[in-house]
Every structure is written in C-alpha cells, then in structure tokens.
Write an enzyme that holds these catalytic residues in place. Structure first.
Site, PDB file in Angstrom:
ATOM      1  N   ALA A 347       0.724  -1.193  -0.039  1.00 33.06           N
ATOM      2  CA  ALA A 347       0.046   0.080   0.003  1.00 33.06           C
ATOM      3  C   ALA A 347       0.834   1.354   0.164  1.00 33.06           C
ATOM      4  CB  ALA A 347      -0.937  -0.114   1.190  1.00 33.06           C
ATOM      5  N   MET A 348       0.284   2.475  -0.247  1.00 29.92           N
ATOM      6  CA  MET A 348       1.064   3.707  -0.280  1.00 29.92           C
ATOM      7  C   MET A 348       0.172   4.823   0.520  1.00 29.92           C
ATOM      8  SD  MET A 348       3.729   5.399  -0.837  1.00 29.92           S
ATOM      9  CE  MET A 348       3.925   7.055  -0.512  1.00 29.92           C
ATOM     10  N   GLU A 349       0.776   5.476   1.121  1.00 30.76           N
ATOM     11  CA  GLU A 349       0.137   6.393   2.368  1.00 30.76           C
ATOM     12  C   GLU A 349       0.049   7.826   1.456  1.00 30.76           C
ATOM     13  OE1 GLU A 349       4.676   6.913   3.262  1.00 30.76           O
ATOM     14  OE2 GLU A 349       3.427   5.375   2.669  1.00 30.76           O
ATOM     15  N   GLU A 383      -1.086   2.697   7.155  1.00 30.25           N
ATOM     16  CA  GLU A 383      -1.253   3.859   6.053  1.00 30.25           C
ATOM     17  C   GLU A 383      -1.908   5.120   6.621  1.00 30.25           C
ATOM     18  OE1 GLU A 383       0.538   3.529   3.604  1.00 30.25           O
ATOM     19  OE2 GLU A 383       0.899   1.441   3.651  1.00 30.25           O
TER      20      GLU A 383
END
EC number: 3.4.11.-
Length: 964
Positions: A347-349, A383
């Site tokens: 995932a990417m914040e 995240e």
C-alpha cells in the site's frame, strides 16, 4: 473531517474555456508522440543508462557540475504546481498507451542563480523555440532569457541555463508540456489492466514513492521540497478521476470530436511530491454516514460483492484512534482508499488517496481467511498512521526513512489492536516484525537504521532502504522506547512534535527532543537522555546478546552475530555497545528492570538461591536483544518448560525457543540445547511458541532436507505435532467448526500443515479429500477460508498434473484477490519438476502472472526443495530480462535474491553465487545489499552444517528412532 467545496456556475464556465485551450495543446502533443519517442528514445531508458541527450555536456566520472549531482541545489523552493494530465486508456496506432500534459510550477528564488534544475524522467518535452520550457517572472520580477535546456539522463533532470541570474526573494513560474508512456511498470503514472465481464479494462494510476513523481511531470522531486498541488485530469465518460483532495464538479468538454470529462481538484495541503496520487478508472465506491468522507474504491464487482465493507467499518475507528493517540485532528477533508489490480507495494500512504493491493484492502468473509482479515486491518492502520507521521510531518531526506516506516509499522499494531481488541495484536508484533528482523540484523552485512544524507543519493540507493531493517527493526526499537518511557509519555511527545513541525520537514533528532521534553514533564528517570540512549540503537547496526549469570549476578553484552567468524568491517563510534533496558522475573514474581550501560556489570538481584528457582529476562520481548544464561539456569528453564510451561509467559516461551536456536547458530550454546527447547511442545497449545519453533525448525529443513538427517528429523517433528493435530481435531468436532480465538485459528493451520508435511496419519487423506470434493464440484468450495492455502498446497503436493491444472484454472478465474493469492502460492507446492518449470515460465508472462506477483511467485517456487534448483537456474538464465523488465530498483527485488538462496549450504552453491555476482556486476539495483547478505549467509550455513550435522542426526535419532 469535512466535505469538499464545490464550484459556482460562473467558475465552471471559466474552467470549460480553459480546458478547451489546454486540450488543443495536449492533442497536438499526442499526435507527434510516436515520432518524438523514436527521436528521444534515450529519455525513456533506464535510469541506470549513462547516456545523455545530444545537447548535454559529457558527464565526467567525478561530478563537477550541479546537474551531475543527485541532490537538488538549495537555490530554489517550489510554492505550487498546476498540473493537467490526460491519460489515454486505449492504445494508439503504435500500440502504446500514453499520457499528455502540461505543468506550471511557481517557485521562489532563495539564492541568486543562473541555473534551474528540476527533475524529469522518461518524459518527452515539447520544444518552445528550441527550449524545453518557458520561464516567467511573477509579482513584477523580470524573467531572464533562456540560454540552453537539456535532459540530463543519469541524474534525471531538466536543466535550464539562463543568460542572467534569478533574483533572491523573487518568484517565477516554469511551464512545460510533455508526453509520457502510460506503461505497465508499476511506477510513476502507470496503467493497470484487469478483466471484468469478459472485457479488458484499463486503470491509470500512480506510485510516486520514492522518486517517480518526476515520471508524471517535471517537479522538484525531493521530500523537503513541499508545495501545494492543483491537479486536473481529463478522462473518458464512464470513468471517475480521483486525487489527493476533493474534486470540484466535473465538466463535460469536447476535444477534437471526443467527448471527455475534465475534473479539477481543490488545492492540496502543503505536501511532498512522493505523496501525490491520481487515478482514472471505472471503479465504484462505498461510504457510510456519518463518515461519508471516507470512501472505499475498487472494481465494480468487488464493491457489489461487499469486499470493501470491512475496510470501511474499520477505517473510521482506526482514524479515531490515531486522532486520540496523536491528540490531533485528521488534517484533510476526506479519506479515499482504493484497491488496485496491479500495485508493486502492499500500500502507499498518499495523502487523502491511499492506494492498496487488492489483498491489503478487500475482504470477503466467505472466502478470505483470518490472516487476510488481519492483514487488511494492519495495512490500513499503517497507512492511516502516516497521515500525520510522514505526511503532515515529513522527514527531510530518505536517510531517515526508518523513522517514517518503522514508526508506522509499530503503531499500526496499536491501531489494529484498537479496531480488533480480541486479537492480541500488541503481542503479535513480536512474531510478525521483531523475531524475523533479528536474523537479518545479526549479519555482518546488516546496516544501521539511520544513514548519513550524503550516503543516500541515487534512486537505487534510496530504494535499497525499503527493507526489513527499516520497517521491522525501526518498529522494534521504537516499541522498546515506548515501553521504557511508557506509551502515554511516548504519545505526548508525538503530539508536541507534530504540532511544532506540521506541514514541514524534520530529522530524527527533532523527535528525540520532543520525547525528552515529555519524559522530563512526566518526571521519568532515565540513565541518559532519549537521544543518547537511542543513538546507540539507530546509528550502529546490529543488537546485543545479554548474558546473565544467575550464580554470580554478572551481566555482559556483546554484538550478536549469527556467524561469530564473520568480519564486521563497518566501524561504530559506540564500539558496538548499547544502553540496554533489561526486564526480568524470578520464578513467578513481579517484573523488574535494570539498565545495562556498559559491557559488563553485576546485579545481585539476578542471582538464584533455591534449587528450583529460575529467571527469564526480556519480558514479552520488549527489548531488541537476545538473552543467554549460565548453563544452570538453562537447565532450570528447560525443566520448568517440561513440568509447568504455563508458569512462563507465552511470549517468553516463544522467545526462549528463538533465542536458543539463534544462540546455537552463533556457537554460544549447543545445538542440542536449542532442540531441547522444543520437547515441551507436545503439551503446548498456544500459537506463538509453536510458530516460533516451526520457523526455527524450518532452518533445519533448509539445511538438512537433502541429507540423512531428514528422516529422523521428520519422525521427531511428527511425534511433537501429533498431539496438537488431535487437539484441534477434537475442539473443532472432527474439523467441522472454526476455533473462536484468533490465535487458535492460526494454530489450527499450523497443526494441519505440519501434520501433513510430516505424515501424521489421516492428515493427507483429510486435505486431499476436501480438495477432491471441490474438484468434483468447482462451483462449491466448502474448504474453510483459514485452511485453504494449507489444503491446496497439501493436495497439489500429493497430486499430479490433474490437480495442478485444476488449481491453475481456479486461479485464473478467481475474482477475489486473496483467493487468487492462495492458489498462486499453492501451485508452487507440486513435486513435479516439469510443472514447476512450466510455472517459472508463466512468471515472465504478465498475462499469466501479474508483474507485481512475479518475484514472490519465483520465491515461492524456490521454497520448494524440488523447485529451488530449478528457480536458481531460471533466474541466472533470465537475469537480464527480469532486471530490466521487473524493476531492478523496486522495493521487493532484494527479496528475490534472499528467497532464492536461503537453502544454500554447499561450497559449489557459494561459488555459483560468486559467479552470479561477477556475471551481473552493476546490474543488481536495490538487490545489491541482499546479494552480499546471501553470500555471508551461505558461508555461515556451510560452516554450521559441517559443525552440526552429526550432532543433529544423533539427537533426532535418539528422540524419535525410525522403525526398521
């Protein structure tokens, strides 16, 4: 949180006019893309390419010019960007997916300069009267004329030389137009494809971290170069555009006969380029009052099937937890979370638009396991933790990445624990993060958490930092800090840190300063300041082994190395000495604490008097260190485990096993002592000791599954696991119920997987029977979601082509990502070499195995004893292709080398690894450190096997003789 604002009708009309003007330029750009790509192919090459544009001066080996350095000069500071992008979701005449766009960046001149450097990578820039940009002065400032512009490929810059200097204090704007490829490379602005209702659908999406915003538009692509972003996306009807901030009302526009939509977004908060995100898709979302500004986006069918419901349910409570934990309101107006079919990371914040792999956001109760559910909760929590720590306040440079990611990893367990209080997530961090990273940090080729800024320059060096040391050790040492200053004080320090530095950048010492203030306010007594204590843990690699002599009270520490003969050539200003917070109990007494501040000390409180006394240290593994004891205390602990193992806390039962096995590998205790810590397991029902023992025994399997040790080892492990198998058979009423406890569900999986792999009677018949029922009725899979992978793997291993082909068919038709993942991994369990070779070939066909899954699938095949040599040969043969087409600079690439070589323990394997290094010199990217670790690990394995082979064989034979 509040809802977004919307435009008035008058503003909308103005936007339409502007959009049509911009569209004409964009169409003109797209017409010449193929020709420009051909003429400027060098701008689309790998960042490793030494080629520069024809107008660029020759780059010498030692950087002399500013454009030959990887760091931006401090002469300019961006204020805002205005970016318009038009991704094409269909290929052009040359079968290329492209995007076109234009960008204006407003910046302030900090120091007078005649040079403007801005990042640009793999973009074809439009020429204006021979220059790649237009420059204009603002607020009365006069813009100098341009002298020259070019693309500096090695350092990924658009270089703009001026005829006269920019003036300090003045503001300017730089305008560029460009074309880029909407490739399937999972970086920058890229495309993801999936099939739904028989149709191939395309998503245009982003992954900017760490250095790929420059692939979407020219920008000052460093975390300290924060700015406000005004984004506009042009996209087809029947699609929706998303970005970090809330959108204004979409506007219908017509461009060159095409009916399109223009979606503009509110200006973002001041933020770093790597947190920028935008997506064009035909996805749907769900939201729920009163949190209508929380939306979960995914493929239409996934949303319709309710796969986003769990994420939606938990996001609100986790956000509320962090608002309380930080004592700070959520900084944005909305929180979008989107599940993507193709995504390189977990995932990417991105601030306000978090992107996920489908397996990290979507959950289907009827199909997904409890492990899948836990992963969703953990990743969402990780995240969301970044929305403050990392996004609101951002570290200045990538050398402090550990602080950002280690922190989010640690507190993700606090957030998940709040969302699921019955799961004991605060305990599971020990298994999931701490125990695993200790084996990496015990190598001489490990690295400190924090590096010097000047040592982290290139995109490849930056990507190397996204490793288990950064995430897991970072989490471990911050958890240790929180434990010895208390969680409340830790939280108070975070609050003042965030308040002082919001919308700004920091270095790690800024956090130490605020935690120290909180410590002093709470009147907590520490032997040194937070900074002095913690610098020992972050500025030198490794960790100590603390040895306690319970006869004398003498305590010592030394740098723990798995291979004591390895050479540590990394100097340490602290001489590998730590300030260690030791916690311990005697018998079943109260927990006590002692600070070990030098190599040797004496604490008479740790001496034992009674014949049955025992001592265990590092309670609940709060500290990041291993513990060794005098032989007498080891014997007392082994006796306690045999007689009343429940007297020792469950985490410490796991810790005793893990410490003993690792101390044995380091030649500090005998291997038989380590093996004896598993003898009590025939009475153990808890998950953590069993899981720890399984992982440590896995090392024995890796070392000995090709030797005469294998048979007696299997017999012993079968004897130990049989009571656990029978226990779960009983409490699940012959496997018809699911255990209620979260950890018991995990341990049921362990019981079946270990029983089947060791030949416990009835296990294989059980799993193959369940699998055959599914084969006979593919539309009705009644296998418990928790047991699916274990059943699939066991049945595929026991079967042949028929079982493999059925599983492959089910994998290709799976509409739920977690189900596809289980099948994808289980396919590597076959014992047929030709099927494994076929599967390896599939890994390089993105239509069969997605690029995001290629490396993990190869690693899965290599974990199979039959598949390991096949995978190793395959990788060596295909390395050029894999490196160039599967992201040599990606975060997961280092894991490929580690996974392929974990079984290496022979001289010829070591020589092969050396030859592989020589044959591919300079072509390892983010895997360079992993390669060195693999060489070190292989050498250590060779020495360990030679030393222990006979002793291990004799012990297993004596404990579980094989019948004649």
């Amino acid at each position: 949180m509040r809802k977004g604002l919307f435009l008035s009708k008058a503003v909308v009309v103005t936007c339409v006019v502007a959009a049509i003007g911009a569209a004409a330029t964009i169409i003109a750009l797209s017409v010449v893309y193929a020709q420009e790509k051909s003429k400027n192919e060098m701008t689309l090459q790998s960042t490793d390419s030494p080629t520069t544009s024809p107008t660029s001066p020759t780059t010498p080996s030692t950087p002399k010019e500013p454009w030959q350095r990887y760091r931006l000069p401090e002469s300019l500071a961006p204020i805002s960007y205005n970016v318009t992008l038009w991704p094409r979701l269909e290929p052009d005449a040359d079968n290329l997916f492209i995007f076109t766009g234009h960008s204006t960046v407003v910046f302030r001149c900090v120091k007078e300069t005649e040079l403007l450097l801005i990042h640009s990578n793999k973009l074809i820039l439009t020429s204006f009267e021979g220059y790649f940009a237009k420059l204009r002065g603002l607020s009365g400032a006069a813009a100098p004329s341009l002298k020259d512009t070019w693309l500096e490929i090695p350092t990924q810059y658009l270089v703009v030389q001026l005829n006269s200097p920019l003036q300090a204090g003045s503001t300017y704007e730089l305008y560029t137009e460009f074309v880029g490829e909407l490739a399937d490379d999972l970086g920058g602005f890229y495309r993801s494809e999936y099939i739904e209702d028989g149709m191939t659908r395309v998503v245009a999406t982003t992954q900017m971290q760490p250095t790929d915003a420059r692939k979407a538009f020219p920008c000052f692509d460093e975390p300290a170069m924060k700015a406000v972003f005004h984004m506009t996306l042009i996209h087809p009807h029947e699609t929706v555009a998303l970005s970090n901030s809330m959108n204004y009302d979409p506007v219908n526009i017509t461009m060159n006969g095409h009916n399109l939509i223009r979606t503009s977004f509110e200006p973002t908060e001041i933020m770093s380029t790597y947190l920028l995100a935008f997506v064009v898709s035909d996805f749907k979302f769900i939201s729920m009052p009163p949190n209508a500004d929380i939306r979960i986006w995914a493929r239409r069918k996934a949303i319709e099937e309710g796969q986003g419901a769990y994420a939606l349910e938990k996001t609100g409570s986790i956000l509320a937890f962090f608002e309380d934990y930080y004592n700070s309101s959520y900084p944005l107006t909305k929180s979008d979370q989107i599940a993507l079919p193709d995504f390189s990371a977990g995932a990417m914040e991105n601030w306000g638009l978090i992107t996920y792999r489908e397996t990290a956001l979507l959950y289907n109760p009827g199909v997904s396991s409890n492990g899948d559910k836990e992963w969703v909760a953990i990743v969402i929590s990780h995240e969301l933790a970044h929305m403050w720590f990392g996004n609101l306040v951002t570290t200045r440079w990538w050398n402090d990445l550990w602080l950002n990611e280690g922190f989010a990893t640690y507190v993700s367990y606090l957030g998940a624990n709040f969302a699921e209080p019955t799961w004991n997530m605060k305990d599971l961090i020990v298994l999931n993060q701490i125990i695993g990273v200790m084996s990496v940090d015990a190598l001489a080729s490990s690295h400190p958490l924090s590096s010097k800024e000047e040592d982290v320059l290139t995109p490849e060096h930056i990507s190397e930092l996204f490793d288990t040391i950064t995430y897991s050790k970072g989490a471990a040492v911050l958890r240790m800090l929180s434990e010895f200053i208390t969680e409340t004080v830790f939280s108070n320090g975070l609050h003042t840190y965030l308040e002082e530095f919001k919308y700004n950048n920091t270095v790690y010492t800024d956090l130490w300063k605020h935690l120290q203030m909180a410590v002093e306010k709470a009147n907590i007594k520490l032997p040194h300041s937070v900074e002095v204590i913690m610098n020992r843990w972050i500025l030198q690699m490794g960790f100590p082994v603390v040895t306690i002599n319970t006869q004398t009270g003498e305590i010592t520490q030394k740098h723990f190395l798995l291979d004591p003969d390895s050479v540590v050539d990394r100097p340490s200003e602290f001489n590998y000495e730590w300030f260690v917070p030791i916690t311990w109990i005697k018998n079943v007494g109260d927990e006590q604490q002692y600070w070990l501040l030098k190599k040797e000390a004496t604490n008479t409180n740790m001496t034992l008097v009674g014949a049955n006394d025992w001592l265990v240290a590092n309670m609940n593994t709060k500290g990041f260190y291993r513990v060794n004891y005098d032989s007498d205390n080891w014997e007392r602990l082994l006796a306690k485990l045999s007689s009343r193992h429940l007297d020792i806390p469950v985490i410490n039962r796991a810790q005793l096993i893990d410490d003993a096995f690792n101390l044995a590998r380091a030649k500090m205790v005998s291997t038989t002592l380590a093996l004896r810590t598993t003898k009590f397991l025939d009475k153990e029902l808890e998950y953590m000791p069993w899981e720890t023992a399984k992982r440590n025994m896995n090392y024995f399997y890796l070392m000995f599954d090709r030797s005469e040790v294998y048979g007696p080892m299997q017999a012993y492990w079968k004897k130990q696991v049989t009571p656990l198998f029978n226990h779960f058979k009983e409490i699940t009423v012959n496997w018809t119920k699911i255990p209620e406890n979260h950890n018991d569900q995990y341990n049921q999986v362990n019981a079946i997987s270990m029983a089947c792999s060791t030949g416990v009677e009835g296990c294989e018949a059980l799993t193959t029977g369940w699998f055959k029922e599914w084969q006979d009725n593919p539309a009705n899979n009644t296998i418990s979601p928790n047991l699916k992978y274990t059943v699939y793997c066991s049945a595929i291993a026991a079967g042949g082509e028929k079982e493999w082909d059925f599983a492959w068919s089910m994998f290709k038709n799976a509409t739920i990502a977690t189900e596809a993942d289980k099948l994808m991994s289980a396919l590597s369990c076959t014992k047929e070499p030709w099927l494994l070779n076929r599967y390896l070939g599939y890994c390089l066909d993105p239509k069969k195995i997605r690029k995001q899954d290629a490396t993990s699938t190869i690693i899965s095949i290599a974990s199979n004893p039959i598949g390991q040599p096949l995978a190793w040969d395959f990788i060596r043969d295909k390395w050029d292709h894999i490196f160039n087409n599967y992201g040599g600079g990606s975060f997961s690439f280092g894991g490929l080398i580690s996974g392929l070589t974990q079984r290496f323990s022979y001289e010829f394997e070591y020589k092969q690894l050396l030859q592989f290094k020589e044959d591919n010199a300079g072509q390892f990217g983010s895997a360079a450190t992993s390669l060195e670790q693999a060489l070190e690990r292989t050498k250590a394995n060779m020495n360990w096997v030679a030393l222990n082979n006979k002793e291990v064989f004799d012990w297993f034979t004596s404990e579980a003789p094989i019948p004649n």
